[in-house]
Design a protein around this motif. Structure first.
Motif, PDB file in Angstrom:
ATOM      1  N   SER A   1       1.564  -3.431  10.963  1.00 18.56           N
ATOM      2  CA  SER A   1       2.239  -4.658  10.530  1.00 18.56           C
ATOM      3  C   SER A   1       3.500  -4.278   9.770  1.00 18.56           C
ATOM      4  O   SER A   1       3.437  -3.717   8.674  1.00 18.56           O
ATOM      5  N   TYR A   2       4.642  -4.582  10.362  1.00 17.18           N
ATOM      6  CA  TYR A   2       5.938  -4.128   9.864  1.00 17.18           C
ATOM      7  C   TYR A   2       6.715  -5.302   9.285  1.00 17.18           C
ATOM      8  O   TYR A   2       6.982  -6.291   9.969  1.00 17.18           O
ATOM      9  N   LEU A   3       7.083  -5.189   8.010  1.00 21.53           N
ATOM     10  CA  LEU A   3       7.862  -6.205   7.317  1.00 21.53           C
ATOM     11  C   LEU A   3       9.333  -6.068   7.695  1.00 21.53           C
ATOM     12  O   LEU A   3       9.909  -4.986   7.581  1.00 21.53           O
ATOM     13  N   VAL A   4       9.935  -7.153   8.158  1.00 22.00           N
ATOM     14  CA  VAL A   4      11.364  -7.181   8.463  1.00 22.00           C
ATOM     15  C   VAL A   4      12.029  -7.995   7.360  1.00 22.00           C
ATOM     16  O   VAL A   4      11.849  -9.205   7.273  1.00 22.00           O
ATOM     17  N   HIS A   5      12.782  -7.301   6.502  1.00 16.98           N
ATOM     18  CA  HIS A   5      13.338  -7.939   5.308  1.00 16.98           C
ATOM     19  C   HIS A   5      14.810  -7.553   5.139  1.00 16.98           C
ATOM     20  O   HIS A   5      15.188  -6.419   5.430  1.00 16.98           O
ATOM     21  N   PRO A   6      15.641  -8.476   4.645  1.00 20.93           N
ATOM     22  CA  PRO A   6      17.069  -8.182   4.493  1.00 20.93           C
ATOM     23  C   PRO A   6      17.366  -6.944   3.641  1.00 20.93           C
ATOM     24  O   PRO A   6      18.312  -6.218   3.927  1.00 20.93           O
ATOM     25  N   LEU A   7      16.570  -6.687   2.616  1.00 19.54           N
ATOM     26  CA  LEU A   7      16.834  -5.536   1.751  1.00 19.54           C
ATOM     27  C   LEU A   7      16.423  -4.218   2.385  1.00 19.54           C
ATOM     28  O   LEU A   7      17.033  -3.191   2.127  1.00 19.54           O
ATOM     29  N   SER A   8      15.391  -4.235   3.202  1.00 19.58           N
ATOM     30  CA  SER A   8      14.889  -2.982   3.758  1.00 19.58           C
ATOM     31  C   SER A   8      15.246  -2.771   5.225  1.00 19.58           C
ATOM     32  O   SER A   8      15.033  -1.679   5.743  1.00 19.58           O
TER      33      SER A   8
ATOM     34  N   ILE B   1       6.262  -8.089  12.141  1.00 19.09           N
ATOM     35  CA  ILE B   1       6.130  -7.784  13.560  1.00 19.09           C
ATOM     36  C   ILE B   1       5.101  -6.674  13.740  1.00 19.09           C
ATOM     37  O   ILE B   1       4.858  -5.885  12.824  1.00 19.09           O
ATOM     38  N   ASP B   2       4.505  -6.642  14.904  1.00 14.64           N
ATOM     39  CA  ASP B   2       3.534  -5.605  15.225  1.00 14.64           C
ATOM     40  C   ASP B   2       4.255  -4.450  15.903  1.00 14.64           C
ATOM     41  O   ASP B   2       4.931  -4.642  16.910  1.00 14.64           O
TER      42      ASP B   2
ATOM     43  N   GLN C   1      -0.910  -8.484   9.169  1.00 17.42           N
ATOM     44  CA  GLN C   1      -0.463  -9.423  10.201  1.00 17.42           C
ATOM     45  C   GLN C   1      -0.346 -10.856   9.684  1.00 17.42           C
ATOM     46  O   GLN C   1       0.366 -11.675  10.262  1.00 17.42           O
ATOM     47  N   ASP C   2      -1.003 -11.155   8.565  1.00 13.34           N
ATOM     48  CA  ASP C   2      -0.941 -12.504   8.006  1.00 13.34           C
ATOM     49  C   ASP C   2       0.235 -12.713   7.066  1.00 13.34           C
ATOM     50  O   ASP C   2       0.508 -13.833   6.652  1.00 13.34           O
ATOM     51  N   GLY C   3       0.913 -11.621   6.687  1.00 12.32           N
ATOM     52  CA  GLY C   3       2.067 -11.756   5.808  1.00 12.32           C
ATOM     53  C   GLY C   3       2.072 -10.738   4.689  1.00 12.32           C
ATOM     54  O   GLY C   3       1.402  -9.710   4.747  1.00 12.32           O
ATOM     55  N   VAL C   4       2.825 -11.058   3.655  1.00 19.88           N
ATOM     56  CA  VAL C   4       3.006 -10.173   2.511  1.00 19.88           C
ATOM     57  C   VAL C   4       2.197 -10.711   1.337  1.00 19.88           C
ATOM     58  O   VAL C   4       2.221 -11.909   1.054  1.00 19.88           O
TER      59      VAL C   4
END
Length: 182
Positions: free
Chosen positions: A20-27, A14-15, A175-178
């Protein structure tokens, strides 16, 4: 680390004000954390870490579930560095500065001579980890190892220190991913 790698490619980005912010179950705790993923991570940490320690230490908040599962697996006691004071005897405050905030944290149940393994979900700017390491050194504890699940590529507050951090995966996010850096 197959499930961990897959989870990164499925995680939303998400922006947040141009970041660019990673939304992840672990973090982040969302999307839902599947037990298979947590199990794989704990096995990875177990293989990567020096487990000849007195205590596992995790900063609040998102390292807690990883460190708890690791503590259950290894029978090593867990100490959580809290974001609020409880006013207990020998509580040690620390000030942390990250790339996006400043705050206080509080250490309890660590004594001089304790051998420690620090576990966390993510190392980004290194500000939290650097402050924790400095405070633990001031107490007289020995940091035997530091293991994080993800380490973001780039400068870190730990770069000019003697602290080595082991990560299960090194990543960068845009913005394109990890991107996973092997």
């Amino acid at each position: 680390m197959e499930k961990l790698r897959e989870s990164l490619h499925e995680a939303p980005i998400i922006d947040k004000d141009g970041y660019s912010y990673l939304v992840h179950p672990l973090s982040n705790g969302v999307p839902m954390l599947e037990p298979e993923l947590l199990r794989e991570v704990v096995v990875g940490v177990t293989r990567a870490a020096d487990l000849d320690v007195d205590k596992i230490v995790a900063p609040e908040a998102m390292g807690i579930h990883i460190a708890t599962a690791l503590s259950l697996q290894t029978d090593i006691p867990l100490v959580v560095i809290r974001k609020r004071s409880y006013g207990l005897d020998d509580e040690v405050p620390l000030h942390k500065t990250t790339g996006y905030s400043e705050s206080e944290m509080f250490i309890n149940d660590i004594e001089a001579g304790d051998d420690l393994l620090i576990v966390d979900d993510l190392l980004s700017t290194g500000g939290t980890m650097a402050a924790i390491c400095e405070a633990l050194d001031d107490i007289g504890a020995d940091i035997s190892d530091i293991v994080v699940v993800f380490r973001k590529q780039g400068e870190s507050a730990l770069d000019d220190t003697d602290y080595d951090v082991t990560s299960l995966l090194d990543i960068s996010v845009d913005q394109d991913g990890v991107t996973i850096h092997d």
